[in-house]
Scaffold this motif. Sequence first.
Motif, mmCIF file in Angstrom:
data_model
loop_
_atom_site.group_PDB
_atom_site.id
_atom_site.type_symbol
_atom_site.label_atom_id
_atom_site.label_comp_id
_atom_site.label_asym_id
_atom_site.label_seq_id
_atom_site.Cartn_x
_atom_site.Cartn_y
_atom_site.Cartn_z
ATOM 1 N N ALA A 4 0.775 -1.142 -0.186
ATOM 2 C CA ALA A 4 -0.038 -0.051 0.120
ATOM 3 C C ALA A 4 0.753 1.368 0.015
ATOM 4 O O ALA A 4 1.964 1.395 0.641
ATOM 5 C CB ALA A 4 -0.939 0.064 1.113
ATOM 6 N N GLN A 12 8.192 -0.748 7.423
ATOM 7 C CA GLN A 12 8.514 -1.401 8.709
ATOM 8 C C GLN A 12 9.920 -2.453 8.102
ATOM 9 O O GLN A 12 9.967 -2.791 7.044
ATOM 10 C CB GLN A 12 7.848 -2.457 9.102
ATOM 11 N N LEU A 127 -7.373 -13.825 21.252
ATOM 12 C CA LEU A 127 -6.686 -13.019 19.762
ATOM 13 C C LEU A 127 -5.920 -11.787 20.186
ATOM 14 O O LEU A 127 -5.448 -11.417 19.321
ATOM 15 C CB LEU A 127 -7.912 -12.748 18.953
ATOM 16 N N ASP A 131 -2.326 -14.699 16.199
ATOM 17 C CA ASP A 131 -3.151 -13.959 15.078
ATOM 18 C C ASP A 131 -3.885 -15.024 14.226
ATOM 19 O O ASP A 131 -4.830 -14.789 13.410
ATOM 20 C CB ASP A 131 -2.048 -13.852 13.906
ATOM 21 N N ALA A 211 -2.438 -17.786 5.730
ATOM 22 C CA ALA A 211 -3.340 -16.788 6.615
ATOM 23 C C ALA A 211 -2.659 -15.643 7.127
ATOM 24 O O ALA A 211 -2.898 -14.635 7.438
ATOM 25 C CB ALA A 211 -3.790 -17.691 7.595
ATOM 26 N N PHE A 214 1.776 -14.398 4.422
ATOM 27 C CA PHE A 214 1.574 -13.449 3.440
ATOM 28 C C PHE A 214 2.666 -13.571 2.405
ATOM 29 O O PHE A 214 2.804 -14.492 1.703
ATOM 30 C CB PHE A 214 1.278 -11.857 3.730
ATOM 31 N N LEU B 4 -1.223 -4.657 4.153
ATOM 32 C CA LEU B 4 -1.648 -3.238 4.952
ATOM 33 C C LEU B 4 -1.047 -3.084 6.224
ATOM 34 O O LEU B 4 -1.488 -4.132 6.962
ATOM 35 C CB LEU B 4 -3.265 -3.166 4.773
ATOM 36 N N ASP B 5 0.170 -2.455 6.318
ATOM 37 C CA ASP B 5 0.781 -2.818 7.593
ATOM 38 C C ASP B 5 0.881 -1.607 8.564
ATOM 39 O O ASP B 5 1.790 -1.415 9.354
ATOM 40 C CB ASP B 5 2.296 -3.148 7.345
ATOM 41 N N GLN B 40 -10.014 -7.790 16.885
ATOM 42 C CA GLN B 40 -8.868 -7.837 17.659
ATOM 43 C C GLN B 40 -7.438 -8.308 17.149
ATOM 44 O O GLN B 40 -6.393 -8.410 17.722
ATOM 45 C CB GLN B 40 -9.095 -8.904 18.783
ATOM 46 N N ARG B 41 -7.479 -9.166 15.964
ATOM 47 C CA ARG B 41 -6.362 -9.678 15.497
ATOM 48 C C ARG B 41 -5.239 -8.451 15.034
ATOM 49 O O ARG B 41 -5.569 -7.515 14.295
ATOM 50 C CB ARG B 41 -6.728 -10.469 14.127
ATOM 51 N N ARG B 43 -2.780 -9.827 12.309
ATOM 52 C CA ARG B 43 -2.917 -10.224 11.113
ATOM 53 C C ARG B 43 -3.980 -10.702 10.819
ATOM 54 O O ARG B 43 -4.383 -11.497 11.442
ATOM 55 C CB ARG B 43 -1.656 -11.183 11.043
ATOM 56 N N LEU B 44 -4.415 -10.665 9.504
ATOM 57 C CA LEU B 44 -5.756 -10.926 8.958
ATOM 58 C C LEU B 44 -5.622 -10.817 7.392
ATOM 59 O O LEU B 44 -5.172 -9.883 6.983
ATOM 60 C CB LEU B 44 -6.751 -10.398 9.577
ATOM 61 N N ARG B 45 -6.362 -12.025 7.081
ATOM 62 C CA ARG B 45 -6.420 -11.810 5.270
ATOM 63 C C ARG B 45 -7.706 -11.910 4.991
ATOM 64 O O ARG B 45 -8.563 -12.925 5.544
ATOM 65 C CB ARG B 45 -5.583 -13.155 4.641
ATOM 66 N N ALA B 55 -4.226 -7.947 2.958
ATOM 67 C CA ALA B 55 -3.332 -8.884 4.311
ATOM 68 C C ALA B 55 -3.065 -7.817 5.073
ATOM 69 O O ALA B 55 -2.210 -7.041 5.087
ATOM 70 C CB ALA B 55 -2.135 -9.447 3.527
ATOM 71 N N ILE B 56 -3.691 -7.810 6.420
ATOM 72 C CA ILE B 56 -3.575 -6.866 7.254
ATOM 73 C C ILE B 56 -2.227 -7.602 8.343
ATOM 74 O O ILE B 56 -2.260 -8.458 8.452
ATOM 75 C CB ILE B 56 -4.494 -6.645 8.306
ATOM 76 N N ARG B 57 -1.308 -6.441 8.571
ATOM 77 C CA ARG B 57 -0.186 -6.937 9.132
ATOM 78 C C ARG B 57 0.574 -5.758 10.116
ATOM 79 O O ARG B 57 1.141 -5.067 9.678
ATOM 80 C CB ARG B 57 0.860 -7.354 8.254
ATOM 81 N N LEU B 58 -0.250 -5.873 11.465
ATOM 82 C CA LEU B 58 0.341 -4.688 12.248
ATOM 83 C C LEU B 58 1.161 -5.012 13.174
ATOM 84 O O LEU B 58 1.447 -6.159 13.537
ATOM 85 C CB LEU B 58 -1.229 -4.258 12.876
ATOM 86 N N GLU B 59 1.989 -3.973 13.698
ATOM 87 C CA GLU B 59 2.818 -4.211 14.682
ATOM 88 C C GLU B 59 1.978 -4.503 15.943
ATOM 89 O O GLU B 59 0.659 -4.205 15.977
ATOM 90 C CB GLU B 59 3.661 -3.025 14.967
ATOM 91 N N ARG B 60 2.537 -5.207 17.113
ATOM 92 C CA ARG B 60 1.778 -5.536 18.196
ATOM 93 C C ARG B 60 1.003 -4.571 18.818
ATOM 94 O O ARG B 60 0.055 -4.656 19.483
ATOM 95 C CB ARG B 60 2.546 -6.437 19.251
#
Lengths: 217, 146
Positions: A4, A12, A127, A131, A211, A214, B4-5, B40-41, B43-45, B55-60
Amino acid sequence: MSTALNALPLPQAHPGAARVGIGGPVGSGKTRLLEQLIPRFIARGIELAIITNDLATREDAERVQRSGLIDPQRVIPVETGACPHTAIREDPTLNLQMADALEARFKNLDLILIESGGDNLASTFSLDLVDYWIFVIDVAGGDDIPRKRGPGVLSCDLLVVNKYDLAPYVGVDLPRMRRESAQARDGRPVLFTNCATGDGVDAVVDAISRAVLFDQP
Amino acid sequence: MLILDRILGQASDPALADRLHDLSHAGQVEILSLSGSDIQRHRLRLASDRGTDCAIRLERHQQLRNGSVLMLDAQRAIVVQMQDQQFLSLQPRDTAAALELGYFAGNMHWTVRFAGDTLQIPLNGPETDYLERLAPMLADGRVQRA
């Protein structure tokens, strides 16, 4: 695949580790599944670490540490000391701390697998902690398990039915168990494995990769 | 797959709201619809309402909320929308039934909230799964749906 175009300039450096839970009843084959997953992820170039939860010992962690499959320093035990599901659901603080410690120590971790201490069909993962989570049952535990519709079976991201090779020896109607597993899951994923030989485990690796890993290999 | 991070902000932030407004007029705002559990997640696709494989990939330390903006550029935006949380509302017949219902909900590890004399359970799955467990108490009137 593209990344994106976001307003903030710097991506990161390393996205951190995905955290994946592996739960299920005692004896269903969670540790054996771990032992099958480890070499497959390492072969794909995934930087991996393991947390194992045990009630009052370090049995599972020591088994994985001795396996020769992974650097023993990348395997950390958590002794829950009480209800094993509490440490993965109501208060996952210990596991969160261990996962953070592993990420601090091994800077490029891609994946942390968190094995629960073994519980009944009601155990689920918070959760906040993971993940994605897998619930492992086994054919020898009885073909009525999917019909019992326990929270673990219903709400996990992936249901793994292990030891399918034992069906003829324990009087289990495997096609029926496949059908009832799919019904209980209402379209969510179910995979059948024989973790003694590794049969079916590649599909579990693929499911985890798709899942939560990625673009990592 | 679109990774999407980071969370750029909330759709209600004044700095983002005008741009989102303009993009929405052009039909360029995509929605990621998440359940109360999935939000709440980290990471999620999942696919957006336009079918984009996200693909969501966030820091903790980051946490998704309703209205989190995960992408915004001149062509399009992607915004999280939390699905309405459904509750099962239960009313115990008397004090004894209230004690029993409270114990039972705790034993099932259900999250609950209280509203006057009703106990409300946020549904994380089909309502029938919850009603199956409660069937004995509902059948003899110890508890009724509010």
